[in-house]
Write an enzyme that holds these catalytic residues in place. Sequence first.
Site, short mmCIF file in Angstrom:
data_model
loop_
_atom_site.label_atom_id
_atom_site.label_comp_id
_atom_site.label_asym_id
_atom_site.label_seq_id
_atom_site.Cartn_x
_atom_site.Cartn_y
_atom_site.Cartn_z
N GLY A 65 0.81 -1.22 0.00
CA GLY A 65 0.00 0.00 0.00
C GLY A 65 0.84 1.26 0.00
CD GLU A 79 -7.84 -2.74 5.53
OE1 GLU A 79 -6.81 -3.20 6.04
OE2 GLU A 79 -8.79 -3.43 5.16
CB CYS A 137 -7.46 -6.15 7.95
SG CYS A 137 -9.18 -5.89 7.50
#
Length: 496
Positions: A209, A228, A265
């Site tokens: 990311g 995310e 997550c």
Amino acid sequence: MIEEISKENIDKKVQMAAEAYQFLKNTTVKERAAFMNTVADQIEILGEELLQTAHAETSLPFTRLTGEKARTVGQWRSYAKAVAKGVYTEPRIDLAQPDKQKGDLRKYNVGTGPVVVFGASNFPFAFSTAGGDTASAIGAGCPVIVKAHPAHPKTSQLMADAIIAAVKESGWPEGIFSHITGTSYDIGAYLVQHKEIRAVAFTGSFTGGKALFDMANHREVPIPVFAEMGSINPIFALPNLLENRAEAFAKEYLSSLTLGVGQFCTNPGVCIALKGESLDRFIIALKDEIHEIVPAKMLHKGIYESFEKHKTIASGQPEVDIIATADTEIDEWQGRAMVIKTNAKNFMKNPVLNEEVFGPFGIIVTCETSDEMMEIAQQLKGQLTITIAATDEDARNNLTMVNLLKDKCGRLLFNGMPTGVEVVYAIQHGGPFPSTTDSRFTSVGPDAVKRFIRPISFQNWPDEFLPEELKNENPLHISRIVDGEVNSGSLKLQTT
């Protein structure tokens, strides 16, 4: 074998998306909502082949996949309902008045342009090809180019086919949705840096990311990356709660920690508590419970190898003790749960212990005093979730810490466990960096649409040329702010 797409084909798909954006700009919220419901219909009718394919590629159980498919359909329908209401166009009208120099002003939100969505590995339906990122971008009025996750290419193609079928059924341009395959990191880099791309959505590792985020910000024209990237999702277990229910809390914690082989997550990777008899009981209960946890196959070999590597690194750090490990005999790629323990000072000084271990792995941090617990709260990086496991009295006694922790997360829980999310308006799945790249937005729930819109204001335009959302008659019958007041009716303006 996964087909590696060429840059020439990427250019073609991006150009198609850019052309489709011009079409989408002129669609109404009602038309986009109807399309989204058509996609939901297409996914809903996908049969046993989808579940069998996803199971073969991810090892996820059929019950989980059936539920995730239903969630994915629900996402498209609930986002469509919100879009149809005009929630995210946010129409604002300030009518011409004698004392206003600028005359008639009207504003609403439009889609930003073509969006690249990177499929996630741990949710092959809900966070991948036809997941919430794709649904929310299309709802905003943005064409989508999906970079399929290589861990489940056949599943991704089936979901892509469902969206493509909806495009054809609706008679919309082909460029509304494109599906790109390949294992090379260069494909993702090329997409993010393409001049026609206007936003990126990503769910995965911090390394991945952050790399996309940096690329996007070094473009000649920077674009937002809504990444995310996970977190350790700490739980602060306060004294009265532990004293009253140490054993039950241990069972709840371990169940959440190992849910889905820890591949969420929002997995609660760290539990922080004061030393004492109650914490000792909690740890003893953890030892007893972990032996009941049967290891299961992880999503793919890469995730399993990463889990084993980082588990070994974390458990091998100085001043760390292994509390317990699941002792069931394991098979290929099966994640074996482990819980370790360290003291607060070591946790705070050792950055390795503050990093996410993606899988069924937890750290119990023991604090000598409540001041040490407060120090940890102050030092914490941004998180998706933080949980306060407490009685009301515990909360009253720790209001300063609770207030501080509001700055550290997107979702603050009072008891319960953080795994799982509700796809509703009030959910916030996104927190301060490094859990996400922009804490103002969520990637779950209808508000995910907000990531892909921008406002445009019209000054003194004749009614016939205005978008439907801003016309005097309000043909879409949506709620608007007119001269500062909520108004769902038409505007009866005097003519001269």
